[in-house]
Scaffold this active site. Structure first.
Site, PDB file in Angstrom:
ATOM      1  N   CYS A 117     -56.979 -96.032 100.830  1.00  0.00           N
ATOM      2  CA  CYS A 117     -57.557 -95.415 102.021  1.00  0.00           C
ATOM      3  C   CYS A 117     -57.802 -96.430 103.129  1.00  0.00           C
ATOM      4  CB  CYS A 117     -58.845 -94.680 101.699  1.00  0.00           C
ATOM      5  SG  CYS A 117     -60.170 -95.753 101.212  1.00  0.00           S
ATOM      6  N   SER A 133     -55.157-118.258  96.848  1.00  0.00           N
ATOM      7  CA  SER A 133     -55.846-117.946  98.095  1.00  0.00           C
ATOM      8  C   SER A 133     -57.285-118.440  98.018  1.00  0.00           C
ATOM      9  CB  SER A 133     -55.837-116.430  98.297  1.00  0.00           C
ATOM     10  OG  SER A 133     -56.593-116.095  99.431  1.00  0.00           O
ATOM     11  N   GLY A 134     -57.701-119.236  99.013  1.00  0.00           N
ATOM     12  CA  GLY A 134     -59.034-119.830  98.983  1.00  0.00           C
ATOM     13  C   GLY A 134     -60.165-118.821  98.918  1.00  0.00           C
ATOM     14  N   HIS A 135     -60.024-117.708  99.681  1.00  0.00           N
ATOM     15  CA  HIS A 135     -61.183-116.818  99.815  1.00  0.00           C
ATOM     16  C   HIS A 135     -61.463-115.987  98.569  1.00  0.00           C
ATOM     17  CE1 HIS A 135     -59.415-112.729 100.839  1.00  0.00           C
ATOM     18  NE2 HIS A 135     -58.352-113.462 101.084  1.00  0.00           N
ATOM     19  N   THR A 143     -49.933-127.778 112.508  1.00  0.00           N
ATOM     20  CA  THR A 143     -51.033-128.736 112.325  1.00  0.00           C
ATOM     21  C   THR A 143     -51.963-128.250 111.219  1.00  0.00           C
ATOM     22  OG1 THR A 143     -50.881-129.326 114.643  1.00  0.00           O
ATOM     23  CG2 THR A 143     -52.914-129.936 113.520  1.00  0.00           C
ATOM     24  N   GLN A 163     -55.633-113.879  91.719  1.00  0.00           N
ATOM     25  CA  GLN A 163     -56.835-113.350  91.058  1.00  0.00           C
ATOM     26  C   GLN A 163     -57.221-114.145  89.815  1.00  0.00           C
ATOM     27  OE1 GLN A 163     -58.909-111.307  92.298  1.00  0.00           O
ATOM     28  NE2 GLN A 163     -57.723-110.411  93.969  1.00  0.00           N
ATOM     29  N   ASN A 215     -55.052-107.529  90.580  1.00  0.00           N
ATOM     30  CA  ASN A 215     -56.248-107.487  91.421  1.00  0.00           C
ATOM     31  C   ASN A 215     -57.062-106.215  91.232  1.00  0.00           C
ATOM     32  OD1 ASN A 215     -53.630-106.838  92.691  1.00  0.00           O
ATOM     33  ND2 ASN A 215     -54.875-105.974  94.330  1.00  0.00           N
ATOM     34  N   THR A 233     -50.755-114.425 101.234  1.00  0.00           N
ATOM     35  CA  THR A 233     -49.673-113.573 101.727  1.00  0.00           C
ATOM     36  C   THR A 233     -48.539-114.455 102.249  1.00  0.00           C
ATOM     37  OG1 THR A 233     -51.224-111.807 102.263  1.00  0.00           O
ATOM     38  CG2 THR A 233     -49.102-111.744 103.389  1.00  0.00           C
TER      39      THR A 233
HETATM   40  N1  PLP Z   1     -52.129-111.398  95.954  1.00  0.00           N
HETATM   41  C1  PLP Z   1     -53.144-110.795  95.335  1.00  0.00           C
HETATM   42  C2  PLP Z   1     -53.038-110.487  93.874  1.00  0.00           C
HETATM   43  C3  PLP Z   1     -54.300-110.462  96.038  1.00  0.00           C
HETATM   44  O1  PLP Z   1     -55.316-109.856  95.407  1.00  0.00           O
HETATM   45  C4  PLP Z   1     -54.362-110.768  97.424  1.00  0.00           C
HETATM   46  C5  PLP Z   1     -55.540-110.361  98.222  1.00  0.00           C
HETATM   47  O2  PLP Z   1     -56.133-109.309  98.008  1.00  0.00           O
HETATM   48  C6  PLP Z   1     -53.270-111.402  98.028  1.00  0.00           C
HETATM   49  C7  PLP Z   1     -52.170-111.711  97.262  1.00  0.00           C
HETATM   50  C8  PLP Z   1     -53.275-111.774  99.476  1.00  0.00           C
HETATM   51  O3  PLP Z   1     -54.141-112.866  99.691  1.00  0.00           O
HETATM   52  P1  PLP Z   1     -54.548-113.340 101.179  1.00  0.00           P
HETATM   53  O4  PLP Z   1     -55.697-112.481 101.574  1.00  0.00           O
HETATM   54  O5  PLP Z   1     -54.933-114.777 101.024  1.00  0.00           O
HETATM   55  O6  PLP Z   1     -53.357-113.179 102.036  1.00  0.00           O
END
Ligand code: PLP
Length: 396
Positions: free
Chosen positions: A327, A201-203, A239, A181, A153, A73
């Protein structure tokens, strides 16, 4: 709850054990500040440099083009707002109707701030028409920022990013890609697909939550969002989140080495899940572009019933999925992605997303195929809508 069958990997993924192991020394012993003068901190700085190299290798970039952020984000906001604000008022901002809110919201904020903003429509499978982009760029007076995702996504639909990049190049537009994604599911090569800015995004690929990447091609200018320090060559102050940076690099290495084999295995499981659902449940439609789709994603609409009800029933059985509706954010409005695709109203509320990862097994697929059809049949029995029930016309 006895078992968890986790099919919500586009929301977040399990942290790989190898990633946890790589991070631990930086949570325990190696806690120095990488900016410190002493060798204790300098040792940590060297680990960040090595991590940056590994991340760069993952997308075929130069290490100097990698900026560590707190999440995608932040990367998306920095890329879009930062480049539009650098170019100044009069810049056209072009995105697509199916982007993640992390892209749509900053684009809309720019519109509220007086920028000319356009959201390109998609067709029934969620694809854009690159010709429309070319047209919009013709009317852009030479200054434009384009933001389009690599893969969606919700549906897994993969955009023709190579073609979009070529169109942007030709028009001299800045091209940002949200590749969140795609990471770990499709090869990302920023030399082959010449994007200017790219978010990860790492997660989403087995690193922890709270670490992101912004790739910025050398020479691409943007106004930094975080001010206050010289870190990341003054492009992102603060940091460094050392353990997470090291963990992210490990996740990139695992994805780089294992992706081809993993994707094939995941795709086979996803396809078996899809075929099984279609065979067992009537009135189901697959949402998205089946010819250009991420290997791990399956979005299906079960007509005449609510995605939320399906997800709650599955949750009771330990099966984790997402619905297409918003939702979670306090609204029962159907997903903007599914709506933008023009999915018929009998199916729009009934969309459910299954998203797999390397940690899913054939056993998980069997479990869903055993448990899901009776849930659908029960909800259909209870629904006032459906063939012969007469409630359909008032459904929306
Ligand atoms: N962009 C896409 C296509 C995503 O699927 C997501 C998370 O669902 C994000 C951005 C945001 O990622 P983050 O959770 O690292 O902010």
């Amino acid at each position: 709850m006895e078992r968890i069958a986790y099919f919500d990997n586009n929301a977040t993924t399990r942290v790989a054990p190898e990633v946890v192991d790589a991070m631990m020394p930086f949570l325990r012993e190696a806690y120095g500040n990488p900016s410190s003068m002493h060798a204790f901190g300098g040792g940590v700085a060297k680990k960040i440099a090595a991590a940056r190299e590994e991340v760069a290798r993952f997308i075929n970039a130069d290490p100097s083009e990698i900026i560590f952020t707190s999440c995608a984000t932040e990367s998306d906001n920095t890329a879009i707002r930062g480049s539009a604000e650098f170019l100044g008022k009069g810049t056209k901002v072009i995105t697509t109707a199916v982007e993640h809110p992390a892209v749509l919201q900053p684009c809309r904020r720019l519109k509220a701030d007086g920028f000319d903003e356009v959201e390109l429509p998609v067709d029934g499978v969620g694809q854009i028409d690159p010709g429309r982009l070319r047209e919009e760029l013709k009317n852009s007076s030479g200054r434009a920022v384009v933001s389009a995702m690599w893969a969606n996504n919700e549906t897994g639909t993969v955009f023709p990013v190579e073609e979009i990049a070529a169109i942007c190049r030709e028009a001299g537009a800045v091209f940002h890609v949200d590749a969140v994604q795609a990471a770990g599911k499709a090869p990302i090569d920023v030399r082959k697909v010449p994007v200017d800015l790219l978010s990860l995004s790492g997660h989403k690929f087995h690193a922890p939550k709270g670490i992101g990447i912004l790739y910025a091609r050398r020479g691409v200018k943007f106004r930094p969002f975080m001010l206050g320090g010289h870190q990341e060559e003054s492009r992102r102050a603060g940091t460094e989140n050392v353990p997470y940076i090291v963990g992210l690099a490990k996740a990139c290495e695992l994805a780089r080495l294992g992706m081809e084999e993993e994707s094939a295995r995941i795709r086979a499981m996803r396809d078996r899940l899809e075929a099984g659902i279609l065979a067992a449940c009537p009135d189901v439609r697959v949402n998205g572009d089946r010819s250009r789709r991420l290997s791990n994603t399956l979005n299906v609409s079960f007509e005449y019933i609510e995605g939320e009800s399906i997800a709650y029933h599955l949750s009771d059985l330990g099966i984790c999925v997402s619905t297409g509706s918003a939702c979670a954010s306090g609204s029962l409005d159907p997903s903007h992605v599914i709506r933008a695709m023009g999915v018929p109203f009998t199916a729009v509320h009934g969309s459910v997303r299954f998203s797999l990862s390397r940690y899913n097994s054939e056993d998980d697929v069997d479990y869903v195929l055993e448990k899901l059809p009776p849930v659908i049949a029960r909800l259909r029995d209870l629904s006032p809508f459906g063939p012969g029930k007469g409630g359909v016309t008032t459904y929306e």
